[in-house]
Write an enzyme that holds these catalytic residues in place. Structure first.
Site, PDB file in Angstrom:
ATOM      1  CG  ASP A 100      48.271  37.468  33.914  1.00  0.00           C
ATOM      2  OD1 ASP A 100      47.367  36.583  34.436  1.00  0.00           O
ATOM      3  OD2 ASP A 100      48.793  38.213  34.803  1.00  0.00           O
ATOM      4  CE  LYS A 113      46.442  36.317  40.562  1.00  0.00           C
ATOM      5  NZ  LYS A 113      46.848  37.444  39.972  1.00  0.00           N
ATOM      6  CD  GLN A 151      47.257  41.220  40.851  1.00  0.00           C
ATOM      7  OE1 GLN A 151      47.719  39.858  40.730  1.00  0.00           O
ATOM      8  NE2 GLN A 151      45.930  41.244  40.372  1.00  0.00           N
TER       9      GLN A 151
END
Ligand code: NAP
Length: 286
Positions: free
Chosen positions: A121, A54, A98
């Site tokens: 997200d 990422k 995460q």
């Protein structure tokens, strides 16, 4: 006939180029550089790889990015404090924590602490609700990446029988919703479904998100179906592989996504898209 392989890498490269151009234009117009903060707690090796990818993708797109590494025994409050700090940082437009998190931390509390307009997200309940209503702020990255691949490959969804195997909050459920919103007729299978094999065989578009190597075999696939493999597993040799028996299924499907080089690269691409949109919305607010 062998299936056409949907080249996620090629599609992602084209979409990322557009994102890079849009980001440069935003910076030129307003001085805003899209910024993403990724927080990782603990030392899960798979998570470390995802976070590195990422960060690299952000840099290639001309974004500002920071990775915050916190030890595995971090208390929940310390993580919430970090999220608050990032929330107030004007250089950061997207915040991603995460998953999975260590057991002492309540995942739901963390997701709820990310402000919806920085929740790139799209896991926050507000963003989930907006997606359900068909009024999304951000779309969840994996299903959005799959929809983008279908669109750019010219594969229509409208009127198709779509089967999604898996019902997780991050893949299966939103995938089903987006396919339905694109006018597909959607069936969702999960571990309690009695006849997954038979349902799968009806699919024109079959999305497999179970997390088990070799789960989807050729006898579960209709001749000419479009097969999307979301799985990211390690086989006995430690090699990355999907849920689909690629060799056999690719002889029956019309289109198939490989692993690696399929859904995974598109997921990160949609994260860039969401971060850019978060930054662009900042421009109109101020
Ligand atoms: P998850 O939360 O473990 O969900 C797996 C789903 O599979 C569950 O809904 C489960 O049903 C269902 N399932 C399990 N056994 C089944 C069976 N025998 N028949 C039918 N359904 C069954 O996993 P996830 O987070 O959705 O991820 C799925 C896979 O995708 C993993 O390999 C993950 O690493 C990968 N992934 C890839 C990306 C990417 O970017 N490529 C992104 C996210 C995830 P129940 O709900 O009944 O338990």
């Amino acid at each position: 006939m062998a299936a056409k392989i949907i080249d996620g890498k090629r599609i992602a490269a084209a979409v990322r180029e557009e994102i890079r151009t849009r980001a440069a234009a935003l910076t030129e117009r307003s001085g805003i550089v899209p910024g993403l903060a990724v927080v990782i707690v603990g030392e899960n090796p798979a998570s470390q790889v995802y976070v590195r990818n990422k960060k690299r993708a952000c840099e290639e797109a001309g974004f500002y990015s920071v990775v915050i590494e916190m030890p595995g025994d971090t208390p929940q409050n310390a993580l919430l404090d970090k999220i608050e700090e990032l929330t107030e940082d004007p250089k950061i437009h997207g915040i991603l924590v995460q998953l999975p998190l260590p057991p002492q931390i309540d995942e739901r509390a963390v997701i709820a602490a990310i402000p919806p307009d920085k929740d790139v997200d799209a896991f926050h309940p507000e963003n989930v609700g907006r997606m359900m209503l068909g009024e999304p702020r951000f779309l969840p990255c994996t299903p959005a990446g799959i929809m983008k691949m279908l669109e750019l490959e010219g594969i229509p969804v409208e009127g198709k029988d779509c089967v999604v195997i898996g019902r997780s909050n991050i893949v299966g459920k939103p995938m089903a919703m987006l396919l339905m919103q694109a006018n597909g007729t959607v069936t969702v299978c999960h571990s309690r479904t009695k006849n997954t094999e038979e349902i799968a065989r009806r699919a024109d578009i079959l999305v497999c998100a179970v997390g088990r190597a070799g789960f989807l075999t050729a006898d579960m696939v209709k001749e000419g179906a479009v097969v999307i493999d979301v799985g990211m597993n390690r086989n006995a040799e430690g090699k990355l592989c999907g849920d689909v028996d690629f060799e056999a299924v690719s002889q029956k499907a019309s289109y198939i996504t490989p692993v690696p080089g399929g859904v995974g690269v598109m997921t990160i691409t949609m994260l860039l898209e969401n971060t850019l949109r978060a930054a662009e919305s900042h421009e109109t607010v101020h």
